[in-house]
Design an enzyme around this catalytic site. Structure first.
Site, PDB file in Angstrom:
ATOM      1  N   HIS A   1      -3.920  -4.877  -0.032  1.00 57.06           N
ATOM      2  CA  HIS A   1      -3.633  -5.334   1.326  1.00 57.06           C
ATOM      3  C   HIS A   1      -3.620  -6.855   1.357  1.00 57.06           C
ATOM      4  O   HIS A   1      -4.644  -7.484   1.616  1.00 57.06           O
ATOM      5  CB  HIS A   1      -4.657  -4.757   2.297  1.00 57.06           C
TER       6      HIS A   1
ATOM      7  N   CYS B   1       0.822  -1.213   0.000  1.00 63.10           N
ATOM      8  CA  CYS B   1       0.000   0.000   0.000  1.00 63.10           C
ATOM      9  C   CYS B   1       0.859   1.268   0.000  1.00 63.10           C
ATOM     10  O   CYS B   1       1.628   1.475  -0.915  1.00 63.10           O
ATOM     11  CB  CYS B   1      -0.993  -0.027   1.150  1.00 63.10           C
TER      12      CYS B   1
ATOM     13  N   GLU C   1      -2.538  -8.703   3.527  1.00 64.20           N
ATOM     14  CA  GLU C   1      -2.797  -9.243   4.870  1.00 64.20           C
ATOM     15  C   GLU C   1      -4.280  -9.493   5.135  1.00 64.20           C
ATOM     16  O   GLU C   1      -4.632 -10.247   6.028  1.00 64.20           O
ATOM     17  CB  GLU C   1      -2.197  -8.308   5.938  1.00 64.20           C
TER      18      GLU C   1
END
Lengths: 195, 251
Positions: A177, A77, A179
């Site tokens: 993202h 990001c 994650e």
């Protein structure tokens, strides 16, 4: 394995830590150059605004240090944008690992920011999408983007095609993202840790 | 292509899912962590956890719960209910929430939206708007529709965006619980005038209702609770149905 997550003033890194916990990886959250230098893998996450983040990195001299790292580095990001040359967000000079400028999406018909799940397509060499399909869905939240250029390793289409991932030498970057991008994101992180 | 999102909402009271669920395959359907992980595995694009008690005593329970969810769940999740300060938001984000949702605290003090957006970034600040049609106008309500405010829904939606909200969660109290479809007209009007995503909530009863809210209602995401909890609609089946009808979906 020894993973360093770079500590700076951008963002909410809890999600990144939990993603590593799910994989069972051990990590240190640090801004200490010695610790980062000694790590096998470095993660440079971030959610935030470019100029504030760069000012902090400069103050800590991390802006000079990060580009010299030799081990695999994964930036996500705003972390990815800070590794590019320049960001249109508050006219910010960034670290220049990737020779591309960040600009803002412009559209009269589509909403800005680009929020949600969009498909990415592998392009050229992409070591982090090994074992995944050519096209996969991942989660984005951003208003600024890197155009497609020679180091683009995955593209996404919103307003126009842009760089979803970059890869150059030991530097890997994702605009999305990973994650919180479900199993796909988890695989991308796992691939990075397996490098 | 950017997909439309399907979001199950879990109501939490004292750390447990309430309103009941119909998941015989879960060990404990009242466990928000287990239910959230189940949804994440089964097609949900995001999760919303709404603390419906939201007292100070329950704050610590909620933070603990967020940590548990964050350990288990690998998709974005939002936490809402009783959030009124920078400290509240900080605690929830540090515990692993990706976004927070604020509602009556923003109505009481709109400047809170600006402060939170500045401190944490717009991307993690959702403003929830509960709306009810009274005497020919849509008015913002609080306390689950019991209290009317002097704010017109359409004006308030514009204001929260200007103040830095990253998304709007629009719940129609007119349609909520009816299973007769979303408030498509109002959702479309707000979505057309907004540059931030609109999550539509209230009234989902059938798969077609979701099709309508994404087409007629121009919503970016559709949220529902009981129809998912009671398996009246399974998320994967819903997404396949919508994809076949041409709505972009993450399958």
């Amino acid at each position: 394995m020894n993973i360093a997550i770079i500590k700076y003033n951008a963002g909410n890194v809890a999600s990144v830590m939990y993603a590593l916990d799910r994989i069972g990886a051990k990590y240190t959250w640090t801004d200490d150059e010695k610790v980062i230098q000694a790590a096998d893998k470095v993660i440079f996450p971030g959610v935030g605004e470019a100029s504030t983040a760069m000012a902090y990195l400069k103050e800590k001299k991390l802006d000079q240090f990060i580009p010299t790292l030799k081990q695999p580095v994964l930036a996500t990001c705003i972390g990815m944008q800070l590794l590019c040359k320049h960001s249109e967000e508050n006219n910010t000079d960034c670290m220049g690992v990737f020779d591309v400028n960040i600009t803002r999406f412009q559209s009269n018909t589509l909403k800005i920011p680009h929020v949600g799940w969009n498909s990415i397509q592998a392009r050229g060499t992409n070591d982090l999408m090994k074992g995944l399909n050519e096209t996969e869905f991942v989660y984005f939240v951003h208003s600024f983007y890197a155009p497609v250029y020679q180091d683009t390793s995955a593209t996404c289409n919103y307003v126009q095609p842009f760089s979803a991932m970059l890869q150059k030498d030991n530097f890997f970057a994702a605009q999305f993202h990973a994650e919180i991008s479900g199993k796909v994101g988890q695989k991308i992180i796992q691939n990075f840790l397996d490098l | 292509m950017l997909t439309k999102r399907i979001i199950p909402c879990l109501d939490i009271k004292e750390g447990r899912t309430v309103k009941g669920t119909n998941f015989v395959d879960l060990r404990d359907a009242g466990d928000p962590v287990e239910l959230g992980a189940f949804y994440a595995e089964n097609g949900a694009d995001e999760l919303v956890f709404l603390d419906i008690t939201a007292t100070i005593d329950n704050r610590k329970t909620l933070v603990e719960l967020v940590k548990q969810v964050a350990r288990q769940v690998n998709i974005p999740f939002t936490v809402g209910g009783g959030i009124g300060s920078i400290e509240d938001v900080s605690a929830l984000l540090n515990a692993g929430a990706d976004k927070v949702s604020i509602n009556s605290s923003a109505v009481r003090r709109p400047g809170l939206i600006d402060e939170l957006a500045l401190q944490f970034g717009s991307q993690c600040i959702i403003v929830a708007i509960d709306t009810l049609f009274v005497d020919g106008i849509d008015w913002v309500h609080t306390h689950g529709g019991r209290n009317i405010t002097p704010l017109k829904t359409i004006e308030w939606a514009k204001e929260v965006e200007q103040r830095g909200a990253g998304e709007i969660l629009l719940t129609s109290m007119d349609t909520d619980g009816t299973k007769a479809g979303f408030a498509n007209q109002l959702t479309a009007e707000i979505s057309s005038n907004a540059s931030i995503p609109i999550i539509a909530s209230g009234g989902a009863g059938t798969m077609e209702d979701f099709y309508d809210v994404f087409t007629l209602g121009k919503a970016d995401a559709g949220l529902a609770a009981s129809i998912f909890h009671f398996k009246e609609i399974e998320i994967n089946a819903l997404k396949n149905y919508l994809a076949k009808k041409g709505i972009p979906m993450r399958i």
